[in-house]
Design a protein around this motif. Structure first.
Motif, short mmCIF file in Angstrom:
data_model
loop_
_atom_site.label_atom_id
_atom_site.label_comp_id
_atom_site.label_asym_id
_atom_site.label_seq_id
_atom_site.Cartn_x
_atom_site.Cartn_y
_atom_site.Cartn_z
N ALA A 98 -49.89 -19.01 54.71
CA ALA A 98 -48.98 -18.92 55.86
C ALA A 98 -47.91 -20.02 55.79
O ALA A 98 -46.72 -19.76 55.99
N ALA A 99 -48.34 -21.25 55.49
CA ALA A 99 -47.39 -22.36 55.41
C ALA A 99 -46.45 -22.19 54.22
O ALA A 99 -45.25 -22.50 54.31
N LEU A 100 -46.98 -21.68 53.12
CA LEU A 100 -46.15 -21.44 51.93
C LEU A 100 -45.09 -20.39 52.23
O LEU A 100 -43.91 -20.56 51.91
N LYS A 101 -45.51 -19.31 52.87
CA LYS A 101 -44.57 -18.23 53.21
C LYS A 101 -43.46 -18.75 54.12
O LYS A 101 -42.28 -18.49 53.90
N LYS A 102 -43.84 -19.54 55.13
CA LYS A 102 -42.87 -20.09 56.07
C LYS A 102 -41.88 -21.01 55.33
O LYS A 102 -40.66 -20.93 55.55
N ALA A 103 -42.38 -21.86 54.45
CA ALA A 103 -41.52 -22.80 53.71
C ALA A 103 -40.54 -22.04 52.81
O ALA A 103 -39.36 -22.39 52.73
N ILE A 104 -41.03 -21.01 52.14
CA ILE A 104 -40.16 -20.23 51.24
C ILE A 104 -39.13 -19.44 52.05
O ILE A 104 -37.97 -19.36 51.65
N GLU A 105 -39.53 -18.90 53.20
CA GLU A 105 -38.57 -18.21 54.06
C GLU A 105 -37.45 -19.15 54.49
O GLU A 105 -36.28 -18.76 54.54
N GLU A 106 -37.80 -20.40 54.82
CA GLU A 106 -36.80 -21.40 55.20
C GLU A 106 -35.85 -21.69 54.04
O GLU A 106 -34.64 -21.83 54.25
N ILE A 107 -36.39 -21.78 52.82
CA ILE A 107 -35.55 -22.02 51.64
C ILE A 107 -34.59 -20.85 51.44
O ILE A 107 -33.39 -21.05 51.20
N ILE A 108 -35.11 -19.63 51.53
CA ILE A 108 -34.27 -18.43 51.35
C ILE A 108 -33.15 -18.42 52.40
O ILE A 108 -31.99 -18.16 52.07
N THR A 109 -33.48 -18.74 53.64
CA THR A 109 -32.48 -18.77 54.71
C THR A 109 -31.44 -19.86 54.45
O THR A 109 -30.24 -19.61 54.56
N SER A 110 -31.90 -21.06 54.09
CA SER A 110 -30.97 -22.17 53.89
C SER A 110 -30.04 -21.92 52.71
O SER A 110 -28.89 -22.35 52.71
#
Length: 146
Positions: A98-110
């Motif tokens: 869950a934390a990994l998915k959230k972190a990668i989603e933030e990277i994709i967005t940024s």
């Protein structure tokens, strides 16, 4: 606070006292890998350098374990798995899914990344505390949705 290297050296002494030859040998291999890098690059390793070496050692054992498993060599497969467990004990805590998915989603967005930007996303994502294979598959999955 102890450095990772100091912890490994303490555990090496404990393994020698306790007669744990497997752990002793694994830790000696890691220590020799650290010394090799220090000699080759003429540097003193920091914890961040040691973590990189440990991740590389983990990946080497993971690759070897899969090769042994595919070849039906369970004895060698088990040895690699045990070494990986020892190495993992010195690595920082891995992110859960869950934390990994959230972190990668933030990277994709940024990065405002699309499906063709896997390389750019991976460049940032590999800084996260997680196994490279997990990161890669999660990035692929999330970029396909993007």
């Amino acid at each position: 606070m102890n450095t990772i290297r100091e912890k490994i050296n303490q555990d090496l002494k404990e393994a020698m006292k306790n007669g744990d030859s497997f752990k002793r040998d694994t830790l000696r291999l890691l220590n020799s890998a650290f010394k090799q890098v220090e000699v080759d690059q003429r540097i003193t390793l920091k914890d961040s350098d040691i973590i990189k070496i440990l991740k590389t050692a983990y990946k080497q054992r993971d690759d070897a374990a899969m090769a042994y498993k595919n070849a039906g060599r369970n004895d060698l497969f088990e040895k690699e798995i045990k070494e990986m467990e020892i190495i993992t004990s010195y690595l920082p805590e891995q992110l859960d899914d869950a934390a990994l998915k959230k972190a990668i989603e933030e990277i994709i967005t940024s990065l405002n990344a699309g499906s063709k930007d896997m390389g750019r996303v991976m460049q940032e994502a590999k800084k996260l505390n997680a196994d490279g294979k997990r990161i890669s598959s999660m990035v692929k999955e999330l970029l396909q949705k993007a």
